[in-house]
Design a protein around this motif. Structure first.
Motif, mmCIF file in Angstrom:
data_model
loop_
_atom_site.group_PDB
_atom_site.id
_atom_site.type_symbol
_atom_site.label_atom_id
_atom_site.label_comp_id
_atom_site.label_asym_id
_atom_site.label_seq_id
_atom_site.Cartn_x
_atom_site.Cartn_y
_atom_site.Cartn_z
ATOM 1 N N GLY A 199 32.296 11.969 35.441
ATOM 2 C CA GLY A 199 33.144 13.090 35.070
ATOM 3 C C GLY A 199 34.561 12.670 34.734
ATOM 4 N N PHE A 200 35.089 11.681 35.472
ATOM 5 C CA PHE A 200 36.437 11.180 35.224
ATOM 6 C C PHE A 200 36.520 10.547 33.836
ATOM 7 N N ILE A 201 35.589 9.682 33.521
ATOM 8 C CA ILE A 201 35.558 9.027 32.207
ATOM 9 C C ILE A 201 35.297 10.049 31.109
ATOM 10 N N ASP A 202 34.428 11.009 31.387
ATOM 11 C CA ASP A 202 34.127 12.070 30.430
ATOM 12 C C ASP A 202 35.390 12.871 30.105
ATOM 13 N N GLY A 203 36.194 13.175 31.121
ATOM 14 C CA GLY A 203 37.434 13.906 30.904
ATOM 15 C C GLY A 203 38.409 13.142 30.024
ATOM 16 N N ILE A 204 38.522 11.839 30.254
ATOM 17 C CA ILE A 204 39.392 11.007 29.426
ATOM 18 C C ILE A 204 38.893 10.980 27.984
ATOM 19 N N MET A 205 37.594 10.839 27.813
ATOM 20 C CA MET A 205 37.020 10.806 26.463
ATOM 21 C C MET A 205 37.246 12.130 25.724
ATOM 22 N N ILE A 206 37.189 13.238 26.442
ATOM 23 C CA ILE A 206 37.437 14.538 25.812
ATOM 24 C C ILE A 206 38.889 14.631 25.353
ATOM 25 N N LEU A 207 39.816 14.155 26.181
ATOM 26 C CA LEU A 207 41.228 14.189 25.800
ATOM 27 C C LEU A 207 41.518 13.298 24.600
ATOM 28 N N VAL A 208 40.860 12.151 24.531
ATOM 29 C CA VAL A 208 41.122 11.193 23.456
ATOM 30 C C VAL A 208 40.392 11.588 22.171
ATOM 31 N N ASN A 209 39.097 11.870 22.276
ATOM 32 C CA ASN A 209 38.272 12.099 21.085
ATOM 33 C C ASN A 209 37.989 13.558 20.785
ATOM 34 N N GLY A 210 38.296 14.449 21.694
ATOM 35 C CA GLY A 210 37.934 15.851 21.511
ATOM 36 C C GLY A 210 36.488 16.065 21.931
ATOM 37 N N GLY A 211 35.954 17.183 21.570
ATOM 38 C CA GLY A 211 34.583 17.508 21.923
ATOM 39 C C GLY A 211 34.195 18.822 21.292
ATOM 40 N N VAL A 212 33.023 19.287 21.641
ATOM 41 C CA VAL A 212 32.523 20.556 21.124
ATOM 42 C C VAL A 212 32.104 21.434 22.295
ATOM 43 N N ASP A 213 32.139 22.747 22.073
ATOM 44 C CA ASP A 213 31.705 23.663 23.117
ATOM 45 C C ASP A 213 30.191 23.829 23.073
ATOM 46 N N GLY A 214 29.669 24.721 23.863
ATOM 47 C CA GLY A 214 28.232 24.941 23.949
ATOM 48 C C GLY A 214 27.603 25.430 22.658
ATOM 49 N N GLN A 215 28.399 26.012 21.765
ATOM 50 C CA GLN A 215 27.889 26.483 20.477
ATOM 51 C C GLN A 215 28.106 25.481 19.362
ATOM 52 N N GLY A 216 28.618 24.295 19.689
ATOM 53 C CA GLY A 216 28.809 23.251 18.699
ATOM 54 C C GLY A 216 30.108 23.329 17.923
ATOM 55 N N ARG A 217 31.008 24.212 18.339
ATOM 56 C CA ARG A 217 32.301 24.345 17.672
ATOM 57 C C ARG A 217 33.303 23.363 18.283
ATOM 58 N N PRO A 218 34.170 22.750 17.485
ATOM 59 C CA PRO A 218 35.162 21.817 18.044
ATOM 60 C C PRO A 218 36.158 22.544 18.948
ATOM 61 N N LEU A 219 36.562 21.862 20.027
ATOM 62 C CA LEU A 219 37.542 22.425 20.944
ATOM 63 C C LEU A 219 38.896 22.504 20.256
#
Length: 84
Positions: free
Chosen positions: A61-81
């Protein structure tokens, strides 16, 4: 028929990249960041991994959080944050 007043333009999520990343960093062992983003299955897996490894799975979860901050991500519907 009217469109909802709070709908984000351009298919951008109403979830924040910053909030998702910080939740992943600080509460990643509970899967809270993934639950916030709408990825329930991944959130449950992070929680189970932390329970069965006595907290060591919280690194995921810690690494996942860093990756989200650096690369972004998508929500449950596939839309970019959204960035803010």
């Amino acid at each position: 028929m009217t469109t909802p007043q709070y709908q984000q333009p351009g298919g951008v999520s109403d979830k924040s990249k910053l909030v998702a990343g910080l939740l992943g960093i600080f509460l990643g062992s509970l899967g809270i960041g993934r639950f916030y983003m709408g990825h329930t299955r991944t959130g449950v897996l992070q929680l189970v991994a932390s329970v069965f490894t006595c907290g060591i799975g919280g690194l995921w979860g810690f690494i996942d959080g860093i990756m989200i901050l650096v690369n972004g991500g998508v929500d449950g519907q596939g839309r970019p944050l959204r960035d803010s």
